[in-house]
Design an enzyme around this catalytic site. Structure first.
Site, mmCIF file in Angstrom:
data_model
loop_
_atom_site.group_PDB
_atom_site.id
_atom_site.type_symbol
_atom_site.label_atom_id
_atom_site.label_comp_id
_atom_site.label_asym_id
_atom_site.label_seq_id
_atom_site.Cartn_x
_atom_site.Cartn_y
_atom_site.Cartn_z
ATOM 1 N N HIS A 95 17.158 6.791 26.220
ATOM 2 C CA HIS A 95 16.118 5.582 25.687
ATOM 3 C C HIS A 95 16.777 4.272 25.999
ATOM 4 C CE1 HIS A 95 13.334 3.421 23.268
ATOM 5 N NE2 HIS A 95 14.260 2.996 22.530
ATOM 6 N N ARG A 127 -0.034 8.087 30.859
ATOM 7 C CA ARG A 127 0.645 9.346 30.712
ATOM 8 C C ARG A 127 0.178 9.972 29.512
ATOM 9 N NH1 ARG A 127 6.425 10.871 31.570
ATOM 10 N NH2 ARG A 127 6.609 9.789 29.600
ATOM 11 N N GLU A 142 7.480 17.640 37.290
ATOM 12 C CA GLU A 142 8.867 17.581 36.678
ATOM 13 C C GLU A 142 9.488 18.793 36.661
ATOM 14 O OE1 GLU A 142 8.328 14.140 33.670
ATOM 15 O OE2 GLU A 142 6.676 15.505 32.960
ATOM 16 N N ASP A 181 13.208 14.269 34.899
ATOM 17 C CA ASP A 181 13.123 15.903 34.256
ATOM 18 C C ASP A 181 13.215 16.668 35.470
ATOM 19 O OD1 ASP A 181 12.925 15.795 31.363
ATOM 20 O OD2 ASP A 181 10.877 14.789 31.559
ATOM 21 N N ARG A 202 19.533 15.739 30.628
ATOM 22 C CA ARG A 202 19.475 14.271 31.148
ATOM 23 C C ARG A 202 19.938 13.368 30.228
ATOM 24 N NH1 ARG A 202 13.030 12.799 31.088
ATOM 25 N NH2 ARG A 202 13.771 10.823 30.356
ATOM 26 N N CYS A 237 8.175 8.608 39.823
ATOM 27 C CA CYS A 237 8.100 7.505 38.613
ATOM 28 C C CYS A 237 9.258 7.844 37.986
ATOM 29 C CB CYS A 237 6.788 7.464 37.797
ATOM 30 S SG CYS A 237 6.620 9.287 37.003
HETATM 31 C C1 PEP Z 1 10.511 11.851 34.309
HETATM 32 O O1 PEP Z 1 10.936 12.788 33.898
HETATM 33 O O2 PEP Z 1 10.992 11.450 35.413
HETATM 34 C C2 PEP Z 1 9.615 10.644 33.811
HETATM 35 C C3 PEP Z 1 9.184 9.757 34.534
HETATM 36 O O3 PEP Z 1 9.136 11.014 32.359
HETATM 37 P P1 PEP Z 1 10.240 10.812 31.308
HETATM 38 O O4 PEP Z 1 11.393 9.979 31.704
HETATM 39 O O5 PEP Z 1 9.560 9.765 30.443
HETATM 40 O O6 PEP Z 1 10.483 12.061 30.875
HETATM 41 MG MG MG Z 2 9.714 13.392 32.064
#
Ligand code: PEP
Ligand code: MG
Length: 590
Positions: free
Chosen positions: A192, A339, A437, A461, A471, A508
């Site tokens: 985060h 999203r 993902e 992900d 992660r 993304c």
């Molecule tokens: C990802 O998983 O790469 C993504 C962009 O979504 P988040 O980081 O919000 O899980």
């Molecule tokens: Mg994600």
């Protein structure tokens, strides 16, 4: 003086005083035997500490409300009632009367016993409340031991926040204008704090071991968010050298213009769209500052996290419409990609979600939405209503099967039909996207491509699930390898499937902000990248130094390497390739 190395997660150099924040810090508690005549005194101490802790929490809620926090206070409001819980109070009093221990020990023992009872309960809501007890215990013990509580809301001057880790609910109380940088013990490139730091353009280093135990509030530290180091107790020479580097870095970055007309992509004019990842609560002015061509990932779940557990359709529409209006103002075909709610995994709402043994593989994200259709429908209605205010798309997270995608699209159609019947304006041809993902989505991308208008690859992900490496866990961070041949093959397959159906593909995940990976993704056929806004200028600069022939050559060579190379080999090769082709590339790596 000592320099500690961690993970560089948000570029930039900053020197300043540390502000130490440790969420898990419980005051040390003495265990004392109390003589019978001391019992009444301990009972009185406990009850007045309880009253004072309740008063402090009520005041905090008031302050947050005044700041316009609204739903942010719900988390704490849930805690208030626990101060008067009859069973809890009786258990502490019993410990004092019957076990003859001091108030501090009585509180600690009673809370420990209750936590165990809550944790064994079948009802997931009650199990979740075990966490609320931690907060109550901490507050009462702080009063009893006269230990001051440290909250991020206390910050009233520019500081570098040094913490064990930071959760979304902790950062909502933080006055962002005073945050110079972040240094945390734990965390990874996609935690985060990393996402927040990059969105705000604040230098940050995570995974620094026990830095929050080694630095005191007020100590000067030097934080290098590009190289991934923090220097503790720097001497004068180190400060002078760091200041020289800061000046050089400022000069370098001032050459990188923000938007600029036309938003050129590659050297030969091949367009590449660079968008920003944003979350509600982060000022949208960063889009224009860093030259984002809209929002490629709007992380809507931050409306839920640490705040209001159930934001109304009106509240959601207001937030989404603001984003749509801002991107409409950017021009150049900018759009926002909303999203759908991506809850679960490490993004947990307080109180409401079932705690699962393996949350990253559990009922999260689109799975949760499809089992909470009322929440999903309300959100889709809000997205659609916002689409009347600026160019918008909708995308679904964590899609693993075609059935999920079809079910999500059906829900979107229902939301459209409802709004049409109510005469509410929206963009009837709103584009729908599927996030890739999960390895199954990449492997069956040909099936999924038939159901949507675009793909967006979430490498955060995708890497986690492909290499089976959490992660957010710095202990397995070495396995977090976007350049692993398996990940590259999955991206390649996804792009090929998309091309066959003539739909565009974006990346993304945060790998898009690494110029080395960005060049490779574009070479593989991705046409749009979305990242924390502050990463855009460097990626733009590097891509402008490459032609479409360059990136295609890079991708071909990497495809060939996938048979017999490690992630490090591939990454090293790409980096060297860019060093040879992109003017000044080295400067932007330091
Ligand atoms: C990802 O998983 O790469 C993504 C962009 O979504 P988040 O980081 O919000 O899980
Ligand atoms: Mg994600």
């Amino acid at each position: 003086m000592e320099t500690v190395a961690g993970l560089a997660i948000s570029r930039g150099l900053v020197a300043g005083p540390a502000f130490i924040y440790r969420a898990d810090s419980l005051p040390a508690v003495p265990e004392l035997d109390i003589a019978p005549e001391g019992v009444e005194g301990e009972l009185a101490r406990f009850n007045s500490a309880r009253a004072e802790a309740r008063r402090q929490l009520t005041a905090l809620i008031g302050q947050l409300k005044e700041r316009g926090g609204g739903g942010e206070t719900d988390v704490f409001a849930n805690h208030l009632e626990l101060f008067d819980d009859v069973l809890l109070v009786a258990a502490v009093e019993r410990n004092i009367r019957e076990r003859h221990v001091n108030a501090e020990a009585a509180v600690r023992r009673a809370m420990g016993e209750f936590r165990e009872v809550f944790a064994r309960m079948k009802d997931p809501y009650m199990r979740e409340r075990a966490r609320d007890l931690d907060d109550i215990e901490r507050r009462i013990l702080r009063v009893l031991t006269a230990t001051e509580e440290t909250t991020l809301s206390q910050i009233d001057r520019p500081v570098i926040i040094v913490a064990d880790d930071l959760t979304p609910s902790e950062t909502v109380t933080m006055p962002r204008e005073f945050v110079l940088g972040f240094a945390t013990d734990r965390g990874s490139t996609t935690s985060h704090v990393a996402l927040l730091a990059r969105a705000l353009g604040i230098p940050a280093v995570v995974g620094l071991g026990d830095i929050s135990m080694r630095v005191k509030t007020g100590d000067t530290i030097l934080l290098d968010g590009t190289g991934g180091t923090v220097t503790i107790s720097p001497d004068e020479a180190a400060i002078a050298e760091f200041e020289r580097m800061m000046r050089r870095s400022r000069e370098l970055y001032s050459q990188l213009s923000g938007g600029g007309a036309g938003f050129v992509g590659l050297k030969d004019g091949t367009p590449v769209t660079l968008r920003a990842n944003v979350q509600p609560g982060v000022p949208l002015c960063g889009l224009a500052t860093f030259g984002a061509e809209g929002i490629g990932l709007y992380r809507s779940e931050y409306l839920w996290l640490g705040e209001d557990n159930n934001p109304s359709e009106e509240k959601q529409t207001k937030a989404y419409a603001e984003a749509a209006r801002v991107v409409a103002g950017l021009g150049h075909g900018a759009r926002v990609i909303f999203r759908a709610l991506d809850l679960g995994g490490d993004k947990l709402m307080s109180g409401n979600l079932i705690r699962e043994v393996n949350p990253f593989l559990g009922n999260r994200s689109i799975r949760w939405l499809l089992t909470h259709r009322d929440v999903f429908r309300t959100q889709l209605r809000a997205f659609l209503r916002a689409s009347a205010f600026g160019p918008s798309s909708v995308m679904y997270p964590m899609i693993a099967t075609r059935d999920e995608l079809r079910a999500a699209n059906e829900e979107l159609e229902r939301a459209k039909a409802e709004l049409a019947a109510e005469g509410v304006p929206f963009d009837a041809s709103i584009k729908r996207g599927c996030m890739v993902e999960v390895p199954s989505a990449a492997l069956a991308a040909d099936q999924l491509a038939r159901e949507v208008d675009f793909f967006s690859i979430g490498t955060n992900d995708l890497v986690q699930y492909t290499l089976a490496a959490d992660r957010g866990n710095e202990q397995v961070a070495y396995l977090y390898q976007p350049a692993h041949p398996a990940v590259i093959r999955l991206v390649d397959m996804t792009v090929k499937a998309a091309k066959a159906r003539d739909i565009p593909v974006a990346v993304c995940g945060e790998s898009a902000a690494d110029p080395v990976m960005a060049a490779l993704w574009i070479g593989l056929g991705v046409t749009s990248l979305s990242m924390g806004a502050s990463g855009i200028p460097v990626v733009r600069k590097v891509l402008r130094g490459l032609s479409s022939t360059d990136v295609a050559e890079l991708a071909d060579k990497v495809r060939a390497m996938c048979d017999d190379s490690s992630a490090a080999d591939i990454y090293g090769f790409c980096r060297k390739f860019l060093l040879e082709r992109v003017p000044d590339f080295e400067a932007f790596q330091t």
